[in-house]
Design an enzyme around this catalytic site. Structure first.
Site, PDB file in Angstrom:
ATOM      1  N   GLU A  10       0.810  -1.192   0.063  1.00 46.31           N
ATOM      2  CA  GLU A  10       0.026  -0.134   0.013  1.00 46.31           C
ATOM      3  C   GLU A  10       0.849   1.261   0.102  1.00 46.31           C
ATOM      4  O   GLU A  10       1.706   1.459   0.882  1.00 46.31           O
ATOM      5  CB  GLU A  10      -0.981  -0.193   1.141  1.00 46.31           C
ATOM      6  CG  GLU A  10      -1.782  -1.199   1.268  1.00 46.31           C
ATOM      7  CD  GLU A  10      -2.890  -1.306   0.067  1.00 46.31           C
ATOM      8  OE1 GLU A  10      -3.037  -0.312  -0.750  1.00 46.31           O
ATOM      9  OE2 GLU A  10      -3.518  -2.319  -0.131  1.00 46.31           O
ATOM     10  N   CYS A  73      -7.610  -1.429   7.803  1.00 46.30           N
ATOM     11  CA  CYS A  73      -6.238  -1.425   7.426  1.00 46.30           C
ATOM     12  C   CYS A  73      -5.769  -0.060   7.286  1.00 46.30           C
ATOM     13  O   CYS A  73      -4.780   0.470   7.495  1.00 46.30           O
ATOM     14  CB  CYS A  73      -6.102  -2.312   6.046  1.00 46.30           C
ATOM     15  SG  CYS A  73      -6.776  -3.966   6.614  1.00 46.30           S
ATOM     16  N   HIS A  97      -1.108  -5.645   2.379  1.00 43.77           N
ATOM     17  CA  HIS A  97      -2.065  -6.552   2.372  1.00 43.77           C
ATOM     18  C   HIS A  97      -1.680  -7.951   1.817  1.00 43.77           C
ATOM     19  O   HIS A  97      -0.940  -8.102   0.665  1.00 43.77           O
ATOM     20  CB  HIS A  97      -3.186  -6.113   1.458  1.00 43.77           C
ATOM     21  CG  HIS A  97      -4.261  -5.130   2.066  1.00 43.77           C
ATOM     22  ND1 HIS A  97      -4.320  -4.104   1.914  1.00 43.77           N
ATOM     23  CD2 HIS A  97      -5.204  -5.570   3.099  1.00 43.77           C
ATOM     24  CE1 HIS A  97      -5.326  -3.558   2.517  1.00 43.77           C
ATOM     25  NE2 HIS A  97      -5.981  -4.475   3.400  1.00 43.77           N
TER      26      HIS A  97
END
Length: 143
Positions: A10, A73, A97
């Site tokens: 991410e 998240c 992730h």
């Protein structure tokens, strides 16, 4: 992450909570900022390009993502990066992730995480083998 067969590195956390389902405490905010006074977004401080290259060269399916979701998240990544910046701490931070266990065997995830930790510890030049990684006692199980 559900619905993803790749490791997702991410790049960005957004100042927005928009839960499609309630969390464990029953909260389900929609369109609410993570931090009313915070920036619109914050960027990972992990060496994502180096991590991506190390993972890809080891045969892992990996992608860069600018959408950590607008659920827990994203919230964890956002709050962590804002806290580190507020306290002027230089510490690599971000969010990765992982595919669900039925989409990626645990031994592959352990190998991938070992390579990520190796990049953080040694930089791009060296890579720890899975055997070395396991000798360090960093084994685990997933549900």
């Amino acid at each position: 992450a559900a619905g993803s067969a790749t490791l997702r590195l991410e790049t960005t956390a957004w100042n927005l909570l928009d839960f499609s389902i309630p969390d464990a405490a029953g909260r389900q905010p929609c369109g609410v900022p993570v931090d009313a006074d915070g920036p619109e977004s914050v960027t990972s401080t992990l060496p994502l390009d180096v991590m991506h290259a190390a993972l890809e060269s080891a045969g892992h399916e990996v992608s860069l993502s600018d959408n950590a979701g607008r659920y827990l998240c994203n919230q964890v990544m956002y709050k962590t990066l804002v806290w580190l910046a507020k306290h002027r701490l230089e510490c690599p931070a971000g969010f990765i992730h992982l595919p669900l266990a039925n989409g990626c065997p645990t031994d592959r995830v352990v190998d991938a995480l070992g390579r990520v930790l190796d990049v953080l510890k040694y930089g791009p030049a060296k890579e720890m083998t899975p055997q070395t990684f396991l000798r360090h006692g960093l084994q685990g199980t997933r549900k």
